[in-house]
Write an enzyme that holds these catalytic residues in place. Structure first.
Site, short mmCIF file in Angstrom:
data_model
loop_
_atom_site.label_atom_id
_atom_site.label_comp_id
_atom_site.label_asym_id
_atom_site.label_seq_id
_atom_site.Cartn_x
_atom_site.Cartn_y
_atom_site.Cartn_z
N VAL A 140 0.85 -1.19 0.00
CA VAL A 140 0.00 0.00 0.00
C VAL A 140 0.88 1.24 0.00
O VAL A 140 1.80 1.36 0.82
CB VAL A 140 -0.93 0.01 1.23
CG1 VAL A 140 -1.69 1.34 1.31
CG2 VAL A 140 -1.91 -1.15 1.17
N LYS A 163 9.90 3.79 15.51
CA LYS A 163 10.31 4.03 16.89
C LYS A 163 9.43 5.07 17.60
O LYS A 163 9.23 5.00 18.80
CB LYS A 163 11.78 4.41 16.96
CG LYS A 163 12.17 5.83 16.58
CD LYS A 163 12.25 6.06 15.09
CE LYS A 163 13.35 5.27 14.45
NZ LYS A 163 13.53 5.59 13.00
N GLU A 220 12.52 -5.00 15.66
CA GLU A 220 13.98 -4.92 15.68
C GLU A 220 14.50 -3.74 14.88
O GLU A 220 15.48 -3.09 15.26
CB GLU A 220 14.56 -6.22 15.11
CG GLU A 220 16.07 -6.31 15.15
CD GLU A 220 16.63 -6.43 16.56
OE1 GLU A 220 17.21 -5.42 17.04
OE2 GLU A 220 16.48 -7.49 17.18
N GLY A 241 19.19 0.31 13.40
CA GLY A 241 19.33 -0.28 12.08
C GLY A 241 19.72 -1.74 12.09
O GLY A 241 18.96 -2.61 12.52
N ILE A 297 22.01 -3.34 13.85
CA ILE A 297 22.47 -3.94 15.11
C ILE A 297 21.29 -4.67 15.76
O ILE A 297 20.26 -4.04 16.04
CB ILE A 297 23.00 -2.87 16.08
CG1 ILE A 297 24.13 -2.05 15.44
CG2 ILE A 297 23.47 -3.51 17.38
CD1 ILE A 297 24.58 -0.87 16.27
N GLY A 315 22.39 12.21 1.65
CA GLY A 315 21.20 11.43 1.93
C GLY A 315 21.11 10.90 3.34
O GLY A 315 20.22 10.10 3.66
N ASP A 356 14.52 11.63 17.55
CA ASP A 356 14.66 10.27 17.02
C ASP A 356 15.42 9.37 17.98
O ASP A 356 14.97 8.27 18.32
CB ASP A 356 15.38 10.34 15.66
CG ASP A 356 15.67 8.97 15.09
OD1 ASP A 356 14.76 8.39 14.44
OD2 ASP A 356 16.79 8.46 15.28
N LYS A 415 14.26 5.97 20.49
CA LYS A 415 14.99 4.70 20.55
C LYS A 415 15.45 4.38 21.97
O LYS A 415 15.39 3.22 22.41
CB LYS A 415 16.19 4.76 19.61
CG LYS A 415 15.83 4.93 18.15
CD LYS A 415 17.07 5.20 17.31
CE LYS A 415 16.73 5.47 15.85
NZ LYS A 415 17.93 5.83 15.06
#
Length: 423
Positions: free
Chosen positions: A43, A102, A124, A129, A131, A182, A196, A200
């Site tokens: 989607v 997250k 996970e 990422g 790890i 990027g 962010d 986490k």
């Protein structure tokens, strides 16, 4: 080999990588997983952008949720409330759920746990990422009680700080470089303001200690105010500046915070550069455990998503999840979050003053009045101005704040004082 249908919500950087990896390496993954994972439907908002994929791409969320051939739904669109509503609808249809979100987990972990009613779900990919830190905390180190952990949890901010110290970039220059490569979004707010990484950190704290807290309940500070000047002063004093997430257990209290910190050059976290993430754990059985790897990127995050897909695929026929997603069937001890004013740390303090006799003595006297002792002093003078850098011994945060307020009222400073905690 049995086939397991996957529904993807979102085909951006991570979703596209998940689809391409499953298509290219499905046989290899199946040999390890014991089942064949394939994308049945995805989607997206704009179907016209995704003609490259062989599976059906639609804007119809209900078509995906109602598809009986789809056993696992993967949410990769970001946001908080809308993905949470999707998750509830997925669980209501008794489908397994995988997410890399997250922010949603930071705000709705408890509700997700309750509405899943034991249906397997994985996250996970939401932290660090590639790890496998969720598996490490929840499963691999189940024998341990954790004294605490600290980590670099955001690759964008770590890249910016690395460029500042290694190449002497100003903050804005380093941010522009991250965007060009990027590593940073056009709107980098959540990366540089700590949001962010703070999300986490809460997920990890819940896995390690079972706490249920929101971002507003912990100290979260970003890197916006870190200047090249302070990076250079820290370097001269034997430190690097990193955005560090910290969790420390102290009897019935848990100190949970994320902020820029001076880290001594000899420490493991000081050696983590670029877009890498890292976690340093302290367990009573295992001792210290240091893990590091790339914390972002399509293929890196997709690797973690697919790890969850394999785990969930193995469990889907049981109708229940045999392990607690957030690490505890029963919370062993209710922990109080340590208030900001009770934080204890050594501090880096920077003052800009007139280069006059007795100013340093007055500043140190104000600090001494609140029981603050000085460990190191660095002074740079030019154009009748002096920059005084002080490294204090460990002291409670509220005493530092009181001392800085008093120094400001004494009229000694040419600009506001600046502080960074020392890890």
């Amino acid at each position: 080999m049995e086939r397991v249908g996957i529904g993807l919500i979102g085909l951006g950087t991570v979703g596209g990588s998940v689809a391409r990896i499953l298509d290219a390496f499905g046989e290899r993954i199946g040999q390890r997983a014991g089942v064949e994972l394939y994308v049945k439907r995805a989607v997206v908002r704009d179907v016209a952008k995704y003609g490259e994929f062989s599976f059906e791409v639609t804007e119809d969320l209900d078509a995906l949720l109602d598809d009986d051939e789809i056993s696992i739904v993967v949410e990769l669109i970001g946001g908080i409330e809308y993905p949470f509503e999707i998750a509830k609808r997925v669980f209501a249809r008794k489908k397994a759920f995988v997410t890399a979100n997250k922010a949603m987990l930071a705000y709705h972990a408890q509700e997700l746990l309750e509405c899943s009613e034991g249906i397997p779900f994985g996250f996970e990919a939401s932290v660090c990422g590639g790890i496998p830190i969720v598996e490490i905390l929840r499963d691999s180190l189940v024998a341990n009680e954790f004294e605490g952990f600290e980590g670099i949890l955001n690759g964008t901010s770590n890249f910016i700080l690395s460029k500042m110290i290694q190449d002497k970039y100003e903050f804005d220059e380093a941010l522009q470089m991250a965007q060009k490569l990027g590593y940073a979004e056009a709107d980098p707010s959540l990366d540089i303001n700590g949001g962010d990484a703070g999300h986490k950190l809460l997920i990890l704290a819940r896995l390690a200690y079972g706490i249920n807290a929101t971002p507003e309940e912990i100290l979260i500070e970003g890197i916006e105010s870190v200047g090249l000047e302070d990076m250079c002063f820290a370097d001269e004093l034997g430190y690097v500046i990193k955005l560090v997430g910290i969790v420390k257990k102290e009897e019935d209290t848990l100190d949970v915070r994320l902020h820029p910190a001076l880290v001594h050059k000899d420490k493991e976290l000081a050696q983590v550069h670029g877009v890498k993430n890292a976690i340093l754990l302290h367990g009573d059985c295992v001792g210290e455990l240091f893990v590091s790897g790339f914390g972002a990127g399509g293929d890196v995050t997709a690797s973690a998503v697919i790890a969850d897909l394999v785990q969930v695929a193995r469990l889907r026929n049981t109708g229940t999840c045999p392990y607690p997603p957030f690490g505890f069937f029963k919370i062993p001890q209710a922990l109080r979050l340590k208030p900001r004013e009770e934080i204890e740390s050594a501090y880096y303090l920077r003052f800009v003053v007139r280069d006059e006799y007795g100013v340093l003595a007055k500043i140190t006297a104000s600090l001494a009045h609140f029981g603050i002792s000085v460990n190191q002093i660095l002074q740079k003078s030019s154009n009748e101005k002096a920059k005084i850098i002080l490294i204090t011994h460990k002291i409670q945060e509220h005493k530092i704040d009181l001392a800085l307020d008093q120094i400001v009222t004494e009229g000694l400073l040419l600009q506001s004082p600046y502080k960074i905690r020392i890890q």
